[in-house]
Design an enzyme around this catalytic site. Sequence first.
Site, PDB file in Angstrom:
ATOM      1  N   GLU A  91     -19.869 -20.975 -21.156  1.00 47.82           N
ATOM      2  CA  GLU A  91     -18.929 -21.110 -20.049  1.00 47.82           C
ATOM      3  C   GLU A  91     -19.283 -22.275 -19.135  1.00 47.82           C
ATOM      4  O   GLU A  91     -20.456 -22.635 -18.976  1.00 47.82           O
ATOM      5  CB  GLU A  91     -18.899 -19.809 -19.247  1.00 47.82           C
ATOM      6  CG  GLU A  91     -18.343 -18.695 -20.105  1.00 47.82           C
ATOM      7  CD  GLU A  91     -17.964 -17.453 -19.314  1.00 47.82           C
ATOM      8  OE1 GLU A  91     -17.391 -16.552 -19.914  1.00 47.82           O
ATOM      9  OE2 GLU A  91     -18.234 -17.404 -18.112  1.00 47.82           O
ATOM     10  N   CYS A 104     -20.434 -26.518 -12.927  1.00 52.33           N
ATOM     11  CA  CYS A 104     -21.613 -25.753 -13.339  1.00 52.33           C
ATOM     12  C   CYS A 104     -21.622 -25.729 -14.870  1.00 52.33           C
ATOM     13  O   CYS A 104     -20.690 -25.216 -15.495  1.00 52.33           O
ATOM     14  CB  CYS A 104     -21.487 -24.345 -12.744  1.00 52.33           C
ATOM     15  SG  CYS A 104     -22.832 -23.264 -13.205  1.00 52.33           S
ATOM     16  N   CYS A 111     -29.973 -17.195 -23.662  1.00 51.20           N
ATOM     17  CA  CYS A 111     -31.179 -17.737 -23.028  1.00 51.20           C
ATOM     18  C   CYS A 111     -32.364 -16.899 -23.466  1.00 51.20           C
ATOM     19  O   CYS A 111     -32.274 -15.669 -23.567  1.00 51.20           O
ATOM     20  CB  CYS A 111     -31.059 -17.707 -21.508  1.00 51.20           C
ATOM     21  SG  CYS A 111     -32.505 -18.404 -20.674  1.00 51.20           S
ATOM     22  N   CYS A 115     -34.395 -13.006 -17.950  1.00 45.59           N
ATOM     23  CA  CYS A 115     -34.584 -12.471 -16.598  1.00 45.59           C
ATOM     24  C   CYS A 115     -33.821 -11.151 -16.454  1.00 45.59           C
ATOM     25  O   CYS A 115     -32.729 -10.990 -16.987  1.00 45.59           O
ATOM     26  CB  CYS A 115     -34.084 -13.467 -15.558  1.00 45.59           C
ATOM     27  SG  CYS A 115     -34.978 -15.030 -15.635  1.00 45.59           S
ATOM     28  N   CYS A 118     -30.127 -11.121 -15.013  1.00 45.30           N
ATOM     29  CA  CYS A 118     -29.192 -12.144 -15.501  1.00 45.30           C
ATOM     30  C   CYS A 118     -28.480 -11.677 -16.763  1.00 45.30           C
ATOM     31  O   CYS A 118     -29.125 -11.286 -17.744  1.00 45.30           O
ATOM     32  CB  CYS A 118     -29.940 -13.445 -15.769  1.00 45.30           C
ATOM     33  SG  CYS A 118     -28.917 -14.715 -16.532  1.00 45.30           S
ATOM     34  N   CYS A 344     -22.536 -16.703 -10.227  1.00 44.64           N
ATOM     35  CA  CYS A 344     -23.837 -16.881 -10.863  1.00 44.64           C
ATOM     36  C   CYS A 344     -24.218 -15.680 -11.706  1.00 44.64           C
ATOM     37  O   CYS A 344     -24.066 -14.544 -11.266  1.00 44.64           O
ATOM     38  CB  CYS A 344     -24.946 -16.992  -9.826  1.00 44.64           C
ATOM     39  SG  CYS A 344     -24.754 -18.320  -8.720  1.00 44.64           S
TER      40      CYS A 344
HETATM   41  N1  SAH Z   1     -31.847 -20.901 -16.328  1.00 40.31           N
HETATM   42  C1  SAH Z   1     -31.729 -21.606 -15.109  1.00 40.31           C
HETATM   43  C2  SAH Z   1     -30.324 -22.009 -14.767  1.00 40.31           C
HETATM   44  C3  SAH Z   1     -29.220 -21.040 -15.049  1.00 40.31           C
HETATM   45  S1  SAH Z   1     -29.164 -19.603 -14.050  1.00 40.31           S
HETATM   46  C4  SAH Z   1     -32.355 -20.819 -13.980  1.00 40.31           C
HETATM   47  O1  SAH Z   1     -32.662 -19.640 -14.168  1.00 40.31           O
HETATM   48  O2  SAH Z   1     -32.547 -21.401 -12.927  1.00 40.31           O
HETATM   49  C5  SAH Z   1     -28.544 -20.236 -12.514  1.00 40.31           C
HETATM   50  C6  SAH Z   1     -28.910 -19.389 -11.300  1.00 40.31           C
HETATM   51  O3  SAH Z   1     -28.202 -18.136 -11.328  1.00 40.31           O
HETATM   52  C7  SAH Z   1     -30.371 -19.049 -11.240  1.00 40.31           C
HETATM   53  O4  SAH Z   1     -30.911 -19.236  -9.960  1.00 40.31           O
HETATM   54  C8  SAH Z   1     -30.368 -17.589 -11.606  1.00 40.31           C
HETATM   55  O5  SAH Z   1     -31.504 -16.957 -11.129  1.00 40.31           O
HETATM   56  C9  SAH Z   1     -29.096 -17.112 -10.969  1.00 40.31           C
HETATM   57  N2  SAH Z   1     -28.639 -15.815 -11.491  1.00 40.31           N
HETATM   58  C10 SAH Z   1     -28.753 -15.354 -12.734  1.00 40.31           C
HETATM   59  N3  SAH Z   1     -28.207 -14.132 -12.839  1.00 40.31           N
HETATM   60  C11 SAH Z   1     -27.714 -13.813 -11.622  1.00 40.31           C
HETATM   61  C12 SAH Z   1     -26.995 -12.704 -11.089  1.00 40.31           C
HETATM   62  N4  SAH Z   1     -26.668 -11.674 -11.869  1.00 40.31           N
HETATM   63  N5  SAH Z   1     -26.639 -12.734  -9.804  1.00 40.31           N
HETATM   64  C13 SAH Z   1     -26.944 -13.797  -9.042  1.00 40.31           C
HETATM   65  N6  SAH Z   1     -27.589 -14.888  -9.475  1.00 40.31           N
HETATM   66  C14 SAH Z   1     -27.984 -14.895 -10.753  1.00 40.31           C
HETATM   67 FE1  SF4 Z   2     -32.160 -17.697 -18.498  1.00 40.96          FE
HETATM   68 FE2  SF4 Z   2     -30.635 -16.288 -16.841  1.00 40.96          FE
HETATM   69 FE3  SF4 Z   2     -33.270 -16.407 -16.440  1.00 40.96          FE
HETATM   70 FE4  SF4 Z   2     -31.767 -18.596 -15.997  1.00 40.96          FE
HETATM   71  S1  SF4 Z   2     -31.659 -16.668 -14.880  1.00 40.96           S
HETATM   72  S2  SF4 Z   2     -33.712 -18.482 -17.112  1.00 40.96           S
HETATM   73  S3  SF4 Z   2     -30.197 -18.334 -17.610  1.00 40.96           S
HETATM   74  S4  SF4 Z   2     -32.246 -15.490 -18.221  1.00 40.96           S
END
Ligand code: SAH
Ligand code: SF4
Length: 388
Positions: A91, A104, A111, A115, A118, A344
């Site tokens: 996306e 974005c 990934c 996390c 996420c 996000c």
């Molecule tokens: N992998 C990279 C970039 C993609 S994620 C990273 O982790 O930085 C982009 C941002 O979205 C990151 O700061 C991540 O922590 C945040 N993010 C991921 N899942 C989220 C969620 N469910 N709610 C709010 N922010 C989220």
């Molecule tokens: Fe990967 Fe999501 Fe963690 Fe960013 S926040 S590193 S996209 S798992």
Amino acid sequence: MTVNLLDFDLEGLAAFCEKLGEKRFRAVQLFRWIHQKGASRFDEMTDLARSLREKLPSVCSITPLPVLSRQDSADGTIKWLFDVGDGNAVETVFIPEDDRGTLCVSSQAGCAVGCRFCSTGHQGFSRNLTTGEILAQLWYAEHYLRQHLNSKERVITNVVMMGMGEPLQNYGALVPALRVMLDDHAYGLSRRRVTVSTSGVVPMIDRLAKDCPVALAVSLHAPNDALRDGLVPLNRKYPIAELLDACLRYLPAAPRDFITFEYCMLDGVNDQPEHAQQLLALLRGHGGTGVPCKLNLIPFNPFPDSGLKCSPRSTVLRFGQMLNEGGIVTTVRKTRGDDIDAACGQLAGDVLDRTQAARRMAQLRAAGAHPVKVVPSLPQTTHQEDSA
Ligand code: SAH
Ligand code: SF4
């Protein structure tokens, strides 16, 4: 298979042209046609020698990503779902604001970092995107927007690598893509307006400083290793002190004199006053001098099975106030595109969403359709079901 010219930065394209016996200025011409004018056919490129225009289609192409769907939010945010093959989709989100237009962009299908908060992380890792697939998102969005807004000017002024994937775990494809974003013969974005967001791949932060320093955002999410280990598994490999050291090493090369730290606000997990105190002590004290930074609090966007909740608004505001009063400039990120799940961490949804993308693709193929150009927006109900 022919070469996709979207895979090249200008140096790469010049080397490709040289192999064809063409001079460097031809590469510049081609590059401008592709990225500045959005050309996808060589016969449009009227100032190229005719012999070259005729030769190119047999050796190369300008191949964009098929669009699976587009959704337009009431607030002007637009989300595209692109088909990257084998049932995978990524996306891309456009976020218009008064003084800028931010895209974005995704760097991977899925990934590997995983996390806890996420949705992309919960899907697991499918594969790295190529340089051409990263750039195809910008190429398509910029030229789509220019056409629809009837603009001759650039519409996208900022790119954030905050879509699906960990950009610094796809470093080889990322750097040429960043170079094209910055190149005056292509998108001409300033380094300050291109941001790489990382969960903390320390060695690659050092390499980025040398190879292509752009603005850096670091996803911190916790003020101590015990908590961060459980939220961002990569922390076990690169703990907070090493990550902050890498930030300090990055700053001399960075186009801005601060690092942006992202902090996702999770109810009862990392949002308590003692976390704010620890975070202040960490950011102001690390290495004796602290890390010049800004803090961006992101309200958690829930998704099914995360088992997590967003902090109440009052908690987010109290947390932000404590940080601001302690001397760390802190903002709360506005949530955009909520009605289309473009916020996000909701990107390319969860497994269910990807399965549906795969199902739609299969249906289209079964119907004899050419692999998808533009199909109507996803029905809202799909997403209502997906939302917690
Ligand atoms: N992998 C990279 C970039 C993609 S994620 C990273 O982790 O930085 C982009 C941002 O979205 C990151 O700061 C991540 O922590 C945040 N993010 C991921 N899942 C989220 C969620 N469910 N709610 C709010 N922010 C989220
Ligand atoms: Fe990967 Fe999501 Fe963690 Fe960013 S926040 S590193 S996209 S798992």
